[in-house]
Write a protein that holds these residues in place. Structure first.
Motif, PDB file in Angstrom:
ATOM      1  N   ALA A  45       6.464   0.438  -9.616  1.00  0.00           N
ATOM      2  CA  ALA A  45       6.306   0.725  -8.190  1.00  0.00           C
ATOM      3  C   ALA A  45       6.691  -0.481  -7.336  1.00  0.00           C
ATOM      4  N   LEU A  46       6.308  -1.666  -7.774  1.00  0.00           N
ATOM      5  CA  LEU A  46       6.646  -2.870  -7.020  1.00  0.00           C
ATOM      6  C   LEU A  46       8.148  -3.143  -7.060  1.00  0.00           C
ATOM      7  N   GLU A  47       8.747  -2.980  -8.214  1.00  0.00           N
ATOM      8  CA  GLU A  47      10.192  -3.217  -8.323  1.00  0.00           C
ATOM      9  C   GLU A  47      10.986  -2.188  -7.525  1.00  0.00           C
ATOM     10  N   ASP A  48      10.440  -0.976  -7.375  1.00  0.00           N
ATOM     11  CA  ASP A  48      11.110   0.059  -6.590  1.00  0.00           C
ATOM     12  C   ASP A  48      11.233  -0.310  -5.115  1.00  0.00           C
ATOM     13  N   ILE A  49      10.368  -1.192  -4.624  1.00  0.00           N
ATOM     14  CA  ILE A  49      10.472  -1.601  -3.216  1.00  0.00           C
ATOM     15  C   ILE A  49      11.064  -3.002  -3.090  1.00  0.00           C
ATOM     16  N   ALA A  81      10.308   3.959   1.193  1.00  0.00           N
ATOM     17  CA  ALA A  81      11.231   3.578   2.263  1.00  0.00           C
ATOM     18  C   ALA A  81      10.492   2.812   3.360  1.00  0.00           C
ATOM     19  N   LYS A  82       9.322   3.281   3.718  1.00  0.00           N
ATOM     20  CA  LYS A  82       8.533   2.590   4.737  1.00  0.00           C
ATOM     21  C   LYS A  82       8.097   1.221   4.232  1.00  0.00           C
ATOM     22  N   ALA A  83       7.784   1.147   2.930  1.00  0.00           N
ATOM     23  CA  ALA A  83       7.403  -0.136   2.352  1.00  0.00           C
ATOM     24  C   ALA A  83       8.543  -1.143   2.484  1.00  0.00           C
ATOM     25  N   ARG A  84       9.759  -0.713   2.164  1.00  0.00           N
ATOM     26  CA  ARG A  84      10.903  -1.621   2.267  1.00  0.00           C
ATOM     27  C   ARG A  84      11.160  -2.026   3.719  1.00  0.00           C
ATOM     28  N   LYS A  85      10.950  -1.097   4.637  1.00  0.00           N
ATOM     29  CA  LYS A  85      11.141  -1.387   6.067  1.00  0.00           C
ATOM     30  C   LYS A  85      10.140  -2.455   6.534  1.00  0.00           C
ATOM     31  N   ASN A 134       0.813  -1.218   0.000  1.00  0.00           N
ATOM     32  CA  ASN A 134       0.000   0.000   0.000  1.00  0.00           C
ATOM     33  C   ASN A 134       0.845   1.267   0.000  1.00  0.00           C
ATOM     34  N   TYR A 135       2.029   1.192   0.604  1.00  0.00           N
ATOM     35  CA  TYR A 135       2.907   2.368   0.643  1.00  0.00           C
ATOM     36  C   TYR A 135       3.717   2.536  -0.650  1.00  0.00           C
ATOM     37  N   ALA A 136       3.588   1.598  -1.572  1.00  0.00           N
ATOM     38  CA  ALA A 136       4.433   1.606  -2.769  1.00  0.00           C
ATOM     39  C   ALA A 136       3.927   2.520  -3.877  1.00  0.00           C
ATOM     40  N   PHE A 137       2.670   2.986  -3.786  1.00  0.00           N
ATOM     41  CA  PHE A 137       2.065   3.674  -4.926  1.00  0.00           C
ATOM     42  C   PHE A 137       1.830   5.159  -4.666  1.00  0.00           C
ATOM     43  N   ASP A 138       2.230   5.956  -5.641  1.00  0.00           N
ATOM     44  CA  ASP A 138       2.019   7.407  -5.605  1.00  0.00           C
ATOM     45  C   ASP A 138       0.640   7.684  -6.190  1.00  0.00           C
ATOM     46  N   PRO A 189      13.676  -8.856   3.533  1.00  0.00           N
ATOM     47  CA  PRO A 189      14.504  -7.670   3.286  1.00  0.00           C
ATOM     48  C   PRO A 189      14.908  -7.529   1.823  1.00  0.00           C
ATOM     49  N   ASP A 190      14.915  -8.607   1.092  1.00  0.00           N
ATOM     50  CA  ASP A 190      15.270  -8.565  -0.330  1.00  0.00           C
ATOM     51  C   ASP A 190      14.036  -8.689  -1.222  1.00  0.00           C
ATOM     52  N   GLY A 191      12.880  -8.516  -0.624  1.00  0.00           N
ATOM     53  CA  GLY A 191      11.655  -8.617  -1.397  1.00  0.00           C
ATOM     54  C   GLY A 191      11.320 -10.047  -1.751  1.00  0.00           C
ATOM     55  N   PHE A 192      10.545 -10.240  -2.791  1.00  0.00           N
ATOM     56  CA  PHE A 192      10.165 -11.578  -3.250  1.00  0.00           C
ATOM     57  C   PHE A 192       9.768 -11.474  -4.718  1.00  0.00           C
ATOM     58  N   THR A 193       9.500 -12.599  -5.331  1.00  0.00           N
ATOM     59  CA  THR A 193       9.133 -12.654  -6.751  1.00  0.00           C
ATOM     60  C   THR A 193       7.671 -13.061  -6.887  1.00  0.00           C
TER      61      THR A 193
END
Length: 502
Positions: free
Chosen positions: A371-375, A335-339, A291-295, A347-351
């Motif tokens: 947006a998803l790849e950015d996090i 940044a909050k999304a990655r946190k 939810n935090y990933a999108f502008d 911490p490295d995301g997922f596929t």
């Protein structure tokens, strides 16, 4: 989407479908007493048991009349039913019927005809039938009184009886094998109709409410391609058509009236909230990270050109379950999304593999993937044919995807995406607390029901069931010869809300 939920409504959920209508076609072609509509959805046949909703309602409205009529705010008003009331348990709906109404084959429209039609409509597999699932039986108490018995309370039933779900066909041919036979304002002109392309209707001289339909003739053209629809509108071949935000300014510059009204919630829909396909999605913090990933504001301005309103809740503004305090709880914060992903163990995301929707929503596809790849979420795009998309989503093939669903009516949305067995709930019954809240809302009434619907809305946001971006407008263009009044919470515009300008 908007209903919302099966084949036709699903078409209404994605960007391509259009319902069209206009009044007073060009005098050089059909005359000012003809209304020509352009509909993007293919006709699903005259049997009301197979009726789709969304823009498809305009195929049925000329021929079949409904038990109630919905006003511009989607409130039920008398039509074939002049009054109605529930018993104390709200499981028996008693309706008084208008007298002296006949089908165009001469058969009387009475309680027996209504009983047979509703039970027939209920047995279908498309969207209109889905709205009648709560009906257990129907009794004709006398020629003008019908009692609809429900297996459980249905807070949306009366409203749904204003769509094809509540349209009444002649008992002599419920399956419409000989063509549609109703009691509506028009009859199908078979000689001027080409199935799959053009449908023409002429007045029913015996219709009881002629003033509600000021046009002597209705013509519906099925034009699936958005560009072809726009060109037909610009060239005067049709009076009204669904257009896109990207073509709205051009339509205005050519002298057409353009308007948009809130239609459906667009965003990243998370189908795999149990983590069956992608284990990460079973964790609330991961879904919150999405939810935090999108502008949202940028999506509204740059992608939808202002024909949308940014939101982080599933309820549409103006609906009973809308809550202003939930409107912007997920500000854009990669940044909050990655946190949050790190806190959830990723911490490295997922596929994730997601369906390609670029054929109907190219801008959304690009924005979502980036947006998803950015996090840190790696997206594998599956080039699935559009014709297989809805079946694949409903069967649980994909963990998440871009989508849009109408959510102005809370009970309809619950039945579409949240309830056990809902068409857009591939994970099925996975949240006992939510199901308990749904049961409470179903049995409540008045202010207590509204409060429960709002609790459900807040629960959806807190637990990040989806990642909504905005409420999309249904954008329409029409000749200034006509006046069109959109209906709240749905994309389709009823023909009775179209009239000559002035």
């Amino acid at each position: 989407m908007r209903r919302m939920v099966m084949a036709g409504a699903a078409l209404a959920l994605v960007a391509v479908p259009a319902c069209g209508g206009g009044a007073g076609t060009t005098a050089s072609t059909t005359g000012d007493d003809t209304l020509t509509l352009s509909i993007g959805n293919a006709h699903t046949g005259w049997d009301l048991a197979s009726a789709a909703l969304g823009d498809n309602i305009q195929y049925y409205e000329p021929v079949f009349d409904s038990l109630v009529r919905l006003d511009s705010k989607a409130r039920p008003r008398p039509n074939l039913a002049t009054s109605w009331s529930y018993d104390s348990a709200r499981t028996v709906l008693t309706m008084k019927l208008r007298k002296d109404v006949r089908f165009t084959d001469g058969t009387a429209l009475d309680a027996t005809a209504v009983r047979k039609s509703l039970l027939h409509n209920r047995e279908g597999t498309n969207e209109a039938a889905g709205k009648l699932r709560a009906i257990d039986s129907v009794a004709a108490l006398d020629p003008r009184t019908v009692a609809i018995h429900l297996s459980a309370p249905d807070p949306q039933l009366v409203v749904n009886l204003g769509d094809p779900s509540g349209m009444i066909a002649s008992p002599k041919d419920l399956a419409a094998k000989g063509g549609p036979v109703g009691s509506g304002p028009y009859v199908l002109d078979k000689g001027a109709t080409t199935n799959g392309s053009t449908y023409a209707f002429t007045r029913n001289p015996d219709y009881w409410n002629r003033k509600a339909y000021p046009f002597d003739k209705i013509v519906i053209k099925n034009i699936s391609d958005p560009t072809a629809r726009l060109n037909a509108l610009l060239g005067g071949q049709v009076d009204w058509a669904r257009i896109t935000p990207q073509t709205a300014q051009h339509a205005k510059s050519r002298g057409l009236a353009v308007q948009g009204h809130a239609d459906s919630v667009e965003g990243l829909y998370i189908w795999d909230r149990t983590g069956r396909i992608v284990p990460a999605l079973g964790k609330v913090k991961v879904r919150q990270a999405l939810n935090y990933a999108f502008d949202r504001e940028s999506i509204v301005k740059k992608l939808n050109l202002g024909y949308a309103t940014a939101t982080s809740q599933m309820a549409t503004a103006g609906s009973t379950w809308y809550d202003t305090s939930l409107e912007s709880n997920y500000a854009y914060d990669p940044a909050k999304a990655r946190k949050l992903l790190a806190e959830a163990g990723y911490p490295d995301g997922f596929t994730v593999t997601m369906p390609d929707v670029s054929s109907v929503a190219p801008g959304q596809q690009v924005v979502m993937t980036q947006a998803l790849e950015d996090i840190g979420i790696k997206v594998k795009v599956d080039k699935i044919p559009f014709t297989r998309l809805f079946t694949a989503l409903q069967s649980g093939q994909y963990a998440m995807s871009w989508f849009k669903l109408q959510s102005g009516e809370p009970w309809d949305f619950i039945q579409s995406e949240l309830a056990k067995g809902a068409a857009w709930n591939p994970a099925k019954d996975f949240d006992p607390k939510l199901n308990s809240m749904i049961d409470k809302a179903q049995k409540a009434r008045g202010a207590a029901q509204t409060a429960t619907f709002r609790e459900i809305n807040a629960y959806l946001q807190d637990h990040a069931f989806n990642a909504p971006w905005d409420v999309l407008d249904a954008v329409q263009g029409n000749s200034k010869k006509i006046k069109v009044t959109p209906r709240a919470f749905v994309s389709a515009v009823p023909i009775y809300d179209m009239a000559p300008a002035g």
